[in-house]
Design a protein around this motif. Structure first.
Motif, PDB file in Angstrom:
ATOM      1  N   MET A  59       0.831  -1.203   0.000  1.00  0.00           N
ATOM      2  CA  MET A  59       0.000   0.000   0.000  1.00  0.00           C
ATOM      3  C   MET A  59       0.867   1.255   0.000  1.00  0.00           C
ATOM      4  N   LYS A  60       1.987   1.218   0.690  1.00  0.00           N
ATOM      5  CA  LYS A  60       2.913   2.366   0.672  1.00  0.00           C
ATOM      6  C   LYS A  60       3.537   2.529  -0.706  1.00  0.00           C
ATOM      7  N   GLN A  61       3.842   1.397  -1.344  1.00  0.00           N
ATOM      8  CA  GLN A  61       4.454   1.461  -2.668  1.00  0.00           C
ATOM      9  C   GLN A  61       3.488   2.031  -3.705  1.00  0.00           C
ATOM     10  N   ILE A  62       2.235   1.593  -3.678  1.00  0.00           N
ATOM     11  CA  ILE A  62       1.282   2.104  -4.665  1.00  0.00           C
ATOM     12  C   ILE A  62       0.951   3.567  -4.380  1.00  0.00           C
ATOM     13  N   ALA A  63       1.030   3.976  -3.122  1.00  0.00           N
ATOM     14  CA  ALA A  63       0.819   5.386  -2.785  1.00  0.00           C
ATOM     15  C   ALA A  63       1.921   6.244  -3.415  1.00  0.00           C
ATOM     16  N   LYS A  64       3.147   5.736  -3.421  1.00  0.00           N
ATOM     17  CA  LYS A  64       4.249   6.464  -4.070  1.00  0.00           C
ATOM     18  C   LYS A  64       4.014   6.574  -5.565  1.00  0.00           C
ATOM     19  N   VAL A  65       3.584   5.468  -6.168  1.00  0.00           N
ATOM     20  CA  VAL A  65       3.327   5.472  -7.612  1.00  0.00           C
ATOM     21  C   VAL A  65       2.233   6.475  -7.960  1.00  0.00           C
ATOM     22  N   SER A  66       1.225   6.594  -7.096  1.00  0.00           N
ATOM     23  CA  SER A  66       0.086   7.468  -7.382  1.00  0.00           C
ATOM     24  C   SER A  66       0.470   8.946  -7.423  1.00  0.00           C
ATOM     25  N   VAL A  67       1.609   9.293  -6.817  1.00  0.00           N
ATOM     26  CA  VAL A  67       2.068  10.699  -6.838  1.00  0.00           C
ATOM     27  C   VAL A  67       3.264  10.870  -7.772  1.00  0.00           C
ATOM     28  N   GLY A  68       3.489   9.882  -8.626  1.00  0.00           N
ATOM     29  CA  GLY A  68       4.505  10.037  -9.653  1.00  0.00           C
ATOM     30  C   GLY A  68       5.865   9.469  -9.353  1.00  0.00           C
ATOM     31  N   GLU A  69       6.049   8.857  -8.188  1.00  0.00           N
ATOM     32  CA  GLU A  69       7.340   8.246  -7.873  1.00  0.00           C
ATOM     33  C   GLU A  69       7.494   6.914  -8.611  1.00  0.00           C
ATOM     34  N   VAL A  70       8.733   6.536  -8.842  1.00  0.00           N
ATOM     35  CA  VAL A  70       9.039   5.247  -9.448  1.00  0.00           C
ATOM     36  C   VAL A  70       9.554   4.322  -8.353  1.00  0.00           C
ATOM     37  N   VAL A  71       8.892   3.187  -8.186  1.00  0.00           N
ATOM     38  CA  VAL A  71       9.299   2.241  -7.147  1.00  0.00           C
ATOM     39  C   VAL A  71      10.175   1.163  -7.761  1.00  0.00           C
ATOM     40  N   THR A  72      11.020   0.567  -6.932  1.00  0.00           N
ATOM     41  CA  THR A  72      11.941  -0.467  -7.379  1.00  0.00           C
ATOM     42  C   THR A  72      11.728  -1.731  -6.550  1.00  0.00           C
ATOM     43  N   GLY A  73      12.500  -2.743  -6.862  1.00  0.00           N
ATOM     44  CA  GLY A  73      12.421  -3.986  -6.101  1.00  0.00           C
ATOM     45  C   GLY A  73      11.315  -4.894  -6.604  1.00  0.00           C
ATOM     46  N   SER A  74      10.802  -5.715  -5.715  1.00  0.00           N
ATOM     47  CA  SER A  74       9.829  -6.739  -6.107  1.00  0.00           C
ATOM     48  C   SER A  74       8.519  -6.160  -6.599  1.00  0.00           C
ATOM     49  N   SER A  75       8.218  -4.919  -6.247  1.00  0.00           N
ATOM     50  CA  SER A  75       6.942  -4.304  -6.642  1.00  0.00           C
ATOM     51  C   SER A  75       7.099  -3.329  -7.798  1.00  0.00           C
ATOM     52  N   GLU A  76       8.176  -3.409  -8.560  1.00  0.00           N
ATOM     53  CA  GLU A  76       8.396  -2.446  -9.633  1.00  0.00           C
ATOM     54  C   GLU A  76       7.333  -2.542 -10.725  1.00  0.00           C
ATOM     55  N   TYR A  77       6.616  -3.656 -10.795  1.00  0.00           N
ATOM     56  CA  TYR A  77       5.553  -3.784 -11.785  1.00  0.00           C
ATOM     57  C   TYR A  77       4.423  -2.784 -11.541  1.00  0.00           C
ATOM     58  N   LEU A  78       4.377  -2.168 -10.346  1.00  0.00           N
ATOM     59  CA  LEU A  78       3.356  -1.164 -10.058  1.00  0.00           C
ATOM     60  C   LEU A  78       3.563   0.104 -10.870  1.00  0.00           C
ATOM     61  N   ASN A  79       4.750   0.273 -11.437  1.00  0.00           N
ATOM     62  CA  ASN A  79       5.010   1.442 -12.271  1.00  0.00           C
ATOM     63  C   ASN A  79       4.253   1.374 -13.603  1.00  0.00           C
TER      64      ASN A  79
END
Length: 558
Positions: free
Chosen positions: A332-352
């Motif tokens: 949930m923290k990772q998708i919150a970052k994606v929702s404001v334009g951040e690029v996430v890395t690691g196992s959840s990078e597919y959320l980008n």
């Protein structure tokens, strides 16, 4: 966890004092965190360590029955020392959980020291050879220097300082969860080795009136029970190996750079993968037990012991649901970052990736065996589920629901997204491992078939998820089921070799049904000669109970 905790949380001076004693077995240690009343919820721990600045000592107490340490391995009758997790209190102020080195017993006669009550918690489902213990503390004083102070310090005058992230204390628990994924693999390989070898020995019924009784392993139903478990076992091997490598990289960064940037990611995936692996282990071992028929129920089959071990793993170091929710909160923290334009890395990078850009890559039945396509399908399913739950949480909160109510209303969905995320990791790890293998083409071919089966069977088990997220359609699901069954035929000739590759000696396997030479029936009969009930041709109970009953001498008193 005793030595790893000292290595990670003690100062250099403390390590120089205690590590040589521990590694040379001059002292025997355990890690005492879990209490009778609290386990995973660390903020609820009740054991206290109150600092006395006059004597420069900490006073350790378990103030309530629920506060006593309960479950630590080797605590009750074996350990001389323990790293005790307790709430630090200075001048009435609480500073959270911290680790303290405590001597439990005399090194001369092993008697508990003053203020300490320690013992074994009693029989369990299995693993009774492990001395799980309880610990009660009443005003036990230890020197100030016995608080492990690598990341937090208390000065002689009672001043508290922190020189590292407060989550550093979780590193030893992360290590155990990482190791547990391998423990599940090691246990499950015993069960699947037994079941597949026995299924190759056992002949049952006839496929045609004129033919012989075939091996049970030739029946499609038996293959459909066991081959997905075999595929899961190999998936667990590659996943646990990769997880340990990531953990080691994290520890290298902590030691060499003082960087904890990987801790949240590794903590998250180790929680979820520990949970998922324990579920796969219990389900798989249960299938192996029943696949062995009535003989699988015997103790000498060896699978009951494996099941008991796996039932302990599903709750140890975090119950299944709780650890899945740890993973889900991170997502949930990772998708919150994606929702404001951040690029996430690691196992959840597919959320980008925006799911709107996805279209199912399966255009023909043969595409169902394309591992690249299968990985994309798993990524999309997890991506859609995570975004869906995050959206529902946001709607609930915006409608006025307090955050804790919104979370509670979506807990089951949060567990679901953690499972989807971890199943994606397993498929990706298995695929990447097979692609990178340097071995014979024949070996790569059969491992590729196992990887394909693992992925397809996971899709079939979770068909609703994959269709609900439009990761696959109705026609593609039909193809997937067809290809799943075809893989059983492909794997069948190598099934026994694939379990033999685990290289388990009969003594390690501990199963008469799974012996390497296949002499199952001879060994089963031989085992009866050691049964205490068979040491007399006529058991004494005959003279005491059966003969009087049969002769009419035994008359009911009712």
């Amino acid at each position: 966890m005793f030595i790893p905790t000292l290595e990670r949380l003690a100062t250099e001076t403390q390590k120089a004092k205690w590590l040589p004693l521990a590694t040379n077995f001059k002292i025997l240690g355990t890690y005492a965190q879990t209490e009778m009343g609290h386990g995973t919820y660390l903020q609820g721990l009740e054991t206290t360590a109150t600092y006395d600045h006059v004597t420069e000592e900490f006073i350790l107490n378990t103030p309530h029955k629920s506060s006593m340490k309960w479950w630590p391995g080797s605590l009750g009758k074996s350990s001389t020392h323990a790293v005790v997790q307790a709430v630090l209190i200075i001048n009435g102020k609480k500073y959270g959980m911290h680790p303290f080195m405590l001597q439990l017993t005399s090194l001369d006669n092993h008697m508990p020291l003053p203020g300490i009550e320690v013992g074994d918690i009693g029989p369990k489902m299995t693993l009774d050879y492990n001395d799980n213990g309880f610990l009660l503390l009443k005003n036990v004083r230890i020197p100030r220097q016995h608080m492990l102070m690598k990341h937090a310090q208390v000065s002689s005058d009672g001043k508290y300082t922190s020189s590292g992230p407060n989550k550093a204390i979780y590193a030893p628990m992360v290590l155990v969860r990482v190791k547990m994924t391998k423990w599940v693999h090691d246990a499950l390989r015993q069960a699947i080795t037994t079941a597949i070898r026995y299924s190759a020995v056992r002949h049952q019924s006839k496929m045609s009136d004129s033919g012989p009784e075939p091996q049970v392993l030739d029946y499609q139903t038996q293959q459909y029970k066991l081959f997905p478990v075999l595929a899961d076992t190999y998936a667990l091997f590659f996943m646990s190996r990769n997880l340990r490598r990531q953990y080691n990289r994290m520890m290298d960064e902590i030691r060499n750079k003082g960087s904890y940037k990987m801790l949240a990611e590794i903590h998250s995936i180790s929680c979820g993968l520990k949970g998922l692996s324990s579920k796969l282990g219990i389900d798989g071992a249960s299938i192996c037990r029943t696949a062995c028929g009535g003989h699988g129920y015997l103790k000498v089959a060896g699978i009951s012991e494996v099941l008991g071990l796996l039932h302990s793993v599903v709750t140890a170091e975090g119950e299944y649901t709780v650890v899945c929710l740890q993973t889900a909160r991170y997502l949930m923290k990772q998708i919150a970052k994606v929702s404001v334009g951040e690029v996430v890395t690691g196992s959840s990078e597919y959320l980008n990736v925006d799911p709107q850009s996805y279209s199912c890559p399966l255009q023909t039945p043969a595409d169902c065996l394309n591992l690249t396509f299968l990985c994309d399908i798993f990524r999309n399913r997890a991506n859609c589920l995570i975004r869906s739950v995050a959206s529902r949480l946001q709607i609930d909160i915006e409608s006025g629901a307090p955050q804790h109510i919104a979370m509670n209303n979506n807990l089951q969905s949060l567990v679901r997204v953690a499972e989807a995320h971890c199943e994606t990791i397993m498929v990706l790890d298995f695929t990447a491992s097979v692609i990178s293998l340097r071995t014979s083409p024949e070996t790569i071919k059969v491992l590729t078939s196992l990887c394909q089966l693992h992925a397809l069977h996971t899709i079939v088990k979770n068909a609703g998820d994959f269709m609900e997220t439009e990761s696959v359609g109705l026609e593609q699901m039909k193809w997937i089921r067809e290809q799943e069954l075809k893989l059983l035929e492909i794997i069948r000739p190598d099934a026994v070799a694939l379990v033999d590759a685990f290289d388990l000696h009969d003594d390690s396997l501990g199963s008469l049904l799974g012996v390497y030479d296949g002499n199952v029936y001879e060994r089963l009969y031989e085992s009866t000669k050691y049964n205490p009930m068979n040491q007399n041709v006529v058991h004494p109970s005959y003279y005491k109970y059966l003969k009087p009953l049969m002769s009419g001498e035994m008359i009911s008193k009712l």
